[in-house]
Design a protein around this motif. Structure first.
Motif, PDB file in Angstrom:
ATOM      1  N   LEU A   1     -18.203   9.141   2.954  1.00  0.00           N
ATOM      2  CA  LEU A   1     -18.205  10.331   2.272  1.00  0.00           C
ATOM      3  C   LEU A   1     -19.336  10.843   1.614  1.00  0.00           C
TER       4      LEU A   1
ATOM      5  N   MET B   1     -22.160  13.727   3.079  1.00  0.00           N
ATOM      6  CA  MET B   1     -22.670  14.829   2.143  1.00  0.00           C
ATOM      7  C   MET B   1     -24.306  14.793   2.321  1.00  0.00           C
TER       8      MET B   1
ATOM      9  N   LEU C   1     -18.210  20.265   0.309  1.00  0.00           N
ATOM     10  CA  LEU C   1     -18.115  19.000  -0.366  1.00  0.00           C
ATOM     11  C   LEU C   1     -19.379  18.628  -0.988  1.00  0.00           C
TER      12      LEU C   1
ATOM     13  N   LEU D   1     -14.348  17.218  -6.032  1.00  0.00           N
ATOM     14  CA  LEU D   1     -14.051  16.572  -4.586  1.00  0.00           C
ATOM     15  C   LEU D   1     -12.625  16.640  -4.538  1.00  0.00           C
TER      16      LEU D   1
ATOM     17  N   SER E   1     -12.253  23.310  -5.576  1.00  0.00           N
ATOM     18  CA  SER E   1     -13.486  22.987  -4.874  1.00  0.00           C
ATOM     19  C   SER E   1     -14.390  24.303  -4.845  1.00  0.00           C
TER      20      SER E   1
ATOM     21  N   SER F   1     -17.804  25.224  -7.291  1.00  0.00           N
ATOM     22  CA  SER F   1     -19.138  25.214  -6.579  1.00  0.00           C
ATOM     23  C   SER F   1     -20.111  25.989  -7.085  1.00  0.00           C
TER      24      SER F   1
ATOM     25  N   THR G   1      -9.542  16.086   8.600  1.00  0.00           N
ATOM     26  CA  THR G   1     -10.693  15.444   7.705  1.00  0.00           C
ATOM     27  C   THR G   1     -10.815  13.857   8.001  1.00  0.00           C
TER      28      THR G   1
ATOM     29  N   TRP H   1     -18.679  10.228  -8.960  1.00  0.00           N
ATOM     30  CA  TRP H   1     -17.489  10.974  -8.929  1.00  0.00           C
ATOM     31  C   TRP H   1     -16.306  10.344  -8.967  1.00  0.00           C
TER      32      TRP H   1
END
Length: 327
Positions: free
Chosen positions: A25, A29, A68, A74, A112, A116, A134, A222
């Motif tokens: 992940l 990103m 993301l 998240l 999310s 943001s 996903t 996170w």
């Protein structure tokens, strides 16, 4: 301010874990935008083009990666506590990702968007089976951009765990958590400050917290949640995803000690086990053991047993020699 509150039992059972999902992940990103960290530049340059090309033909993937990479929230179906401790596999984690129903996925993505710092919509959220889609994107990212480097990254992550486990054994959790991130800190006797944001406090269950290092983060953390009381804190490991960025010891130190021993002394700027040194320097365990014996006899390094591991660190003499030998 958001606190993670731990009972005495939860504190005693807290531990470290690895998460291929969190590593993937984070990589996803980072690859989704221009590189801002010099130590990641080589890896990013090798993979960014292919990753962007894959996103351009998949609006769902494009929208998800963009969101993301620019939110303080998240979605829970991708931020999950690793189920297998230090032996967690990506397959086990992706199986959990796919279980999220579409209603939950949409609700989390809407959160999310709301949190943001960029403008987003969810026009790309079409069809059904969003959790499975996903998981497919994460699996692609792992296979194409992470898996080949995972043995080296894993060694780096295990080294971070070894370092912090040593601090934990010697000084307790407050010292082990020190410098994990700019915002996380121990508060009082029973809480960790996770965020300056106005989120409700979380109460950690009796199974304790998991602390999960990731190699591609330079800052930030996170929180992974599995209701009602299971939590994991993902934090930046001390190192980089880009092995090419590693510096070598000074030539003067190599001439004095020999190339192999100089490399090990240089590597022990941060404590490590012999296995971690061998993996990071691509040397055999026997070679590393021989060099460590000589360095130890010369009072340049010392080994300390932490559980089943022996963690090596520079002595004061070793530190002074390595520091003065810099080019």
């Amino acid at each position: 301010m958001m606190l993670l509150r731990l009972s005495t039992l939860a504190l005693s059972r807290s531990r470290f874990a690895l998460s291929p999902l969190a590593e993937t992940l984070g990589s996803m990103m980072v690859l989704g935008k221009p590189c801002t960290d010099p130590w990641l530049a080589s890896w990013h340059a090798r993979h960014h083009g292919a990753f962007r090309a894959a996103l351009e033909v998949d609006p769902f993937a494009e929208g998800l990666v963009r969101l993301l990479g620019s939110t303080k929230w998240l979605p829970s179906h991708v931020a999950i506590p690793p189920p297998g401790g230090m032996r967690t596999t990506l397959e086990d984690e992706l199986a959990q990702v796919t279980r999220a129903p579409d209603e939950e996925v949409r609700a989390e993505l809407e959160e999310s968007v709301a949190r943001s710092w960029k403008q987003h919509d969810l026009d790309w959220l079409t069809g059904r089976g969003w959790a499975a889609r996903t998981a497919d994107l994460l699996h692609y990212t792992w296979e194409a951009h992470v898996a080949s480097d995972w043995p080296r990254r894993r060694a780096l992550l295990e080294r971070d765990v070894t370092y912090r486990a040593g601090l934990l054994a010697a000084y307790g959790w407050p010292r082990a958590l020190q410098h994990m991130s700019r915002r996380s800190a121990w508060v009082g006797e029973d809480a960790i400050r996770f965020s300056d944001q106005a989120f409700p406090d979380r109460v950690v269950g009796d199974e304790g917290m998991l602390f999960v290092p990731v190699s591609v983060l330079s800052s930030g953390t996170w929180l992974c949640e599995a209701p009602p009381t299971s939590y994991a804190l993902v934090y930046p490991a001390r190192g980089s995803a880009d092995g090419a960025a590693r510096t070598r010891p000074a030539r003067s130190l190599e001439r004095l000690l020999g190339t192999g021993r100089a490399a090990i002394l240089h590597e022990l700027e941060h404590p490590a086990t012999s296995s971690e040194i061998a993996a990071h320097l691509s040397l055999s365990l026997g070679t590393v053991g021989g060099h460590l014996t000589i360095l130890r006899d010369a009072d340049l390094v010392v080994g300390t047993r932490v559980g089943r591991r022996v963690v090596y660190r520079r002595t004061e003499t070793g530190h002074l020699l390595a520091s003065r030998g810099k080019d």
